[in-house]
Design an enzyme around this catalytic site. Structure first.
Site, PDB file in Angstrom:
ATOM      1  N   LEU A 129       0.859  -1.182   0.000  1.00  0.00           N
ATOM      2  CA  LEU A 129       0.000   0.000   0.000  1.00  0.00           C
ATOM      3  C   LEU A 129       0.896   1.234   0.000  1.00  0.00           C
ATOM      4  O   LEU A 129       2.001   1.214   0.547  1.00  0.00           O
ATOM      5  CB  LEU A 129      -0.891   0.033   1.253  1.00  0.00           C
ATOM      6  N   ASP A 130       0.410   2.321  -0.600  1.00  0.00           N
ATOM      7  CA  ASP A 130       1.130   3.587  -0.521  1.00  0.00           C
ATOM      8  C   ASP A 130       1.314   3.969   0.946  1.00  0.00           C
ATOM      9  O   ASP A 130       0.511   3.593   1.809  1.00  0.00           O
ATOM     10  CB  ASP A 130       0.344   4.702  -1.218  1.00  0.00           C
ATOM     11  N   MET A 131       2.359   4.728   1.236  1.00  0.00           N
ATOM     12  CA  MET A 131       2.646   5.106   2.606  1.00  0.00           C
ATOM     13  C   MET A 131       1.454   5.825   3.255  1.00  0.00           C
ATOM     14  O   MET A 131       1.131   5.599   4.418  1.00  0.00           O
ATOM     15  CB  MET A 131       3.886   6.014   2.659  1.00  0.00           C
ATOM     16  N   THR A 133      -1.687   5.467   2.605  1.00  0.00           N
ATOM     17  CA  THR A 133      -2.892   4.640   2.641  1.00  0.00           C
ATOM     18  C   THR A 133      -2.842   3.671   3.813  1.00  0.00           C
ATOM     19  O   THR A 133      -1.813   3.049   4.076  1.00  0.00           O
ATOM     20  CB  THR A 133      -3.038   3.841   1.324  1.00  0.00           C
ATOM     21  N   ARG A 231      -6.189   6.684  -6.781  1.00  0.00           N
ATOM     22  CA  ARG A 231      -6.003   8.126  -6.591  1.00  0.00           C
ATOM     23  C   ARG A 231      -6.031   8.860  -7.922  1.00  0.00           C
ATOM     24  O   ARG A 231      -6.648   9.932  -8.052  1.00  0.00           O
ATOM     25  CB  ARG A 231      -4.685   8.371  -5.850  1.00  0.00           C
TER      26      ARG A 231
END
Length: 291
Positions: A129-131, A133, A231
């Site tokens: 996951l993105d940081m 998120t 996003r």
């Protein structure tokens, strides 16, 4: 490294070769080791490659250090791990926002390091996951199950569902975005819709709730896994996620309002359906404030 499990009742009779290759999705190199070294036992007996196995049989797989060399990483803080599910082969945790899934450098501490400390052995990232998120992340607990889970991910047999709070009121109940996504040449951190040179990306969006302050809570299901896919798609179509520092810079939210809410798949060894949901305290709090 040795693993013993019972072949599930729902599995039809098949050859050992078919069982390892098609059911367990074990990579060719590892299947070769198992065969040459005679490291697969059925009911505690050596078997021929074309022998039949059936439901209820006990299967034992043995791996040497040379098959799966141990990978050492720095331990993190086990107290930072929120476990959702764990068994002999995998662990699912609820990642907080603001934490990387894995570090970019060997000495960087991230969620992977915390999970490894929590489990007491080196774990492996299946998806990230993105940081910014938060939400559910799947880790393999050993190098044997890692390529099997990776194959499930590639075959789109691991379902991931996200919740997002976005600007604007979505008038349609269901939407499908299929815009290609590529790199932003002017900002290496960003991705953009690039129909000419980008990679195909597909996001299924369902409106869950409309709020009075002209925001919408939506559910997003990924059919592909491009960087920043949700996003970028939501921003491109006029509904950027609240708190997004890259695609909604005017938002005043304290955190990116994107959360990996649900994770579902069939366990490759037990064939049990696994399905888990989880929210984070900060996501729920921000959701209430915006609603």
């Amino acid at each position: 490294m040795k693993f013993t499990f019972t072949i599930p009742n729902s599995l039809p009779e098949m050859t050992v070769k078919h069982f390892l290759e098609e059911q367990l999705l074990i990579p060719r190199k590892i299947r070769h080791f198992l065969r040459i070294k005679k490291h697969i036992l059925i009911n505690q007996e050596e078997v021929h490659w074309h022998q039949t196995v059936k439901a209820g049989d006990e299967c034992q797989l043995i791996f040497d250090e040379e098959d799966y060399p141990t990978k050492e990483i720095l331990w993190g803080n086990p107290k930072l791990v929120e476990e959702v599910y764990q068994d002999q082969h995998l662990i699912i945790v609820n990642k907080p926002e603001g934490m990387k899934t894995h570090g970019n450098q060997p000495d960087e501490i991230a969620l992977l390091n915390h999970v490894s400390a929590y489990v007491g052995q080196t774990c492996y990232v299946v998806h990230r996951l993105d940081m910014e998120t938060s939400g559910l992340v799947l880790f393999a607990k050993n190098p044997f199950i890692l390529p099997i889970l990776n194959r499930l991910l590639e075959k789109k047999e691991i379902s991931r569902e996200y919740w997002a709070l976005v600007d604007g009121r979505l008038e349609a109940k269901n939407l499908i975005f299929r815009d290609k996504i590529g790199r932003n040449r002017h900002d290496r951190r960003q991705r953009i819709v690039d129909q000419k040179n980008g990679q195909y990306a597909e996001t299924h969006v369902t409106r869950l709730k409309l709020f009075q302050n002209k925001t919408s809570l939506v559910r997003c299901r990924l059919k592909t896994g491009r960087t920043h896919q949700i996003r970028v798609h939501l921003s491109h179509h006029g509904h950027p996620i609240l708190g997004d520092p890259l695609y909604n810079q005017h938002s005043k939210n304290k955190r990116l309002m994107l959360h990996a809410f649900k994770l579902s798949f069939i366990h490759p060894l037990t064939l049990n359906k696994l399905s888990f949901t989880a929210l984070s305290d900060t996501f729920e709090r921000e959701l209430k404030q915006n609603g």
